[in-house]
Design a protein around this motif. Structure first.
Motif, short mmCIF file in Angstrom:
data_model
loop_
_atom_site.label_atom_id
_atom_site.label_comp_id
_atom_site.label_asym_id
_atom_site.label_seq_id
_atom_site.Cartn_x
_atom_site.Cartn_y
_atom_site.Cartn_z
N SER A 7 0.83 -1.20 0.00
CA SER A 7 0.00 0.00 0.00
C SER A 7 0.87 1.25 0.00
N VAL A 8 1.94 1.23 0.79
CA VAL A 8 2.86 2.37 0.84
C VAL A 8 3.51 2.60 -0.52
N THR A 13 3.88 5.53 -5.98
CA THR A 13 3.91 5.51 -7.45
C THR A 13 2.61 6.03 -8.07
N GLY A 14 1.71 6.56 -7.24
CA GLY A 14 0.50 7.20 -7.76
C GLY A 14 -0.66 6.28 -8.05
N HIS A 15 -0.60 5.04 -7.62
CA HIS A 15 -1.70 4.09 -7.85
C HIS A 15 -2.60 4.09 -6.62
N GLU A 16 -3.37 5.17 -6.48
CA GLU A 16 -4.11 5.42 -5.24
C GLU A 16 -5.23 4.42 -4.98
N ALA A 22 -5.29 -2.13 -0.84
CA ALA A 22 -4.30 -2.83 -0.03
C ALA A 22 -4.32 -2.33 1.41
N PHE A 23 -4.55 -1.02 1.59
CA PHE A 23 -4.61 -0.45 2.92
C PHE A 23 -5.78 -1.02 3.72
N GLN A 73 1.07 8.88 5.56
CA GLN A 73 0.92 9.29 4.16
C GLN A 73 -0.47 9.86 3.90
N PHE A 74 -1.47 9.37 4.62
CA PHE A 74 -2.82 9.91 4.50
C PHE A 74 -2.94 11.29 5.17
#
Length: 296
Positions: A7-8, A13-16, A22-23, A73-74
């Motif tokens: 997820s990180v 890499t921008g694949h939100e 995954a998160f 990151q969020f």
């Protein structure tokens, strides 16, 4: 751990959308494991003490720090800080128990002491950068140095025969260096250090990353020459280093000023995603086969 670090990396890499999926999975798994951990602590003390002596117990610390890094990151810094505090509370007791029971000729789980300690370093460094807390950056540096020492100590207890016969956790030998490089990259990016201190951190980070890539090649070559097709739960300890090596490349690229690490990290990321999907599908298939097997 494996799902959280993917997820990180996917976020980096921008694949939100994939990162969010995954998160959610990682959070659900963490909550299940946290409930099981607490239930054993409160209701099965004998079993808890026995399992707390094994290296696998340190995955509780590592997984918590990975999840905390993703929360940061969020932008959820308070939640991330709470997970750092929880991981730091669990870490000393579990680490001491595990180290006391180290022996010669150990599997790859021996490196989990390094992984858990570097996980603390990563999350502390991330939060230090966000909140500009110098003391937290120094704490991250201390954890980083201790993690490297734990890696060296574990290496001399690691059974090198695991490279050709391990069930999956032998990949942690490389993954521990990858998370060390990730921690080093966060420290290198910090304004707390400059001059020779910054140069030393950058050098150690690059050495750790280079060695982790060497391990990656060696372990992958061994897997191809000595296939191990049977499913084992320790295969998830293969997926985690794959994802961590990708994340380390992506993170080191900026502070180290090495642009080609980004495309390398992206390639390694998709290998890690494929490994996650394959391992999950084999897990499901093995459970379905077990359920259909006739009773003795």
């Amino acid at each position: 751990m494996a799902t959280g670090i993917l997820s990180v990396a996917l976020h980096m890499t921008g694949h939100e959308v994939l990162s969010l999926v995954a998160f959610v999975i990682a959070v659900a798994l963490w909550l299940v494991l946290a409930f099981d951990f607490t239930a054993r602590l409160l209701g099965e003390r004998g079993r808890f003490r026995a399992e707390a002596d094994t290296p696998a117990a340190l995955t509780a610390v590592a997984a918590t720090t990975v999840l905390g890094t993703r929360l940061s990151q969020f932008g959820w810094q308070t939640a991330a800080a709470a997970l750092l505090a929880l991981a730091a509370l669990l870490w000393p007791g579990l680490l001491l128990n595990v180290v006391r029971h180290w022996r010669g000729r150990m599997p790859g789980g021996a490196f989990l002491g390094c992984v858990a300690t570097q996980g603390l370093a990563v999350l502390a460094a991330v939060l230090a950068a966000v909140d500009r807390q110098d003391w937290l950056a120094w704490a991250a540096l201390a954890a980083f140095c201790l993690g490297l020492l734990l890696y060296v100590a574990a290496f001399f207890r690691f059974d090198l025969h695991e490279v050709v016969g391990g069930a999956g956790d032998h990949w942690v030998a490389g993954g521990a260096l990858s998370i060390s490089a990730l921690a080093g990259s966060k420290l290198t990016a910090s304004p707390v250090w400059s001059g020779s201190a910054h140069t030393a951190l950058r050098t150690v980070t690059l050495v750790a990353l280079a060695l982790s890539l060497v391990w990656y090649v060696v372990l992958l070559t061994a897997e191809l020459r000595h296939p191990r097709p049977r499913y084992d739960i320790r295969r998830w300890a293969t997926v985690f280093p794959l994802g961590m090596t990708s994340t380390a490349c992506l993170s080191v690229a900026g502070p180290a000023g090495i642009a080609w690490l980004v495309p390398l990290g992206e390639v390694l990321l998709w290998i890690a995603v494929a490994a996650w999907l394959f391992t999950f599908s084999v897990l499901v298939a093995s459970h379905l086969t077990a359920r259909r097997a006739p009773a003795p």
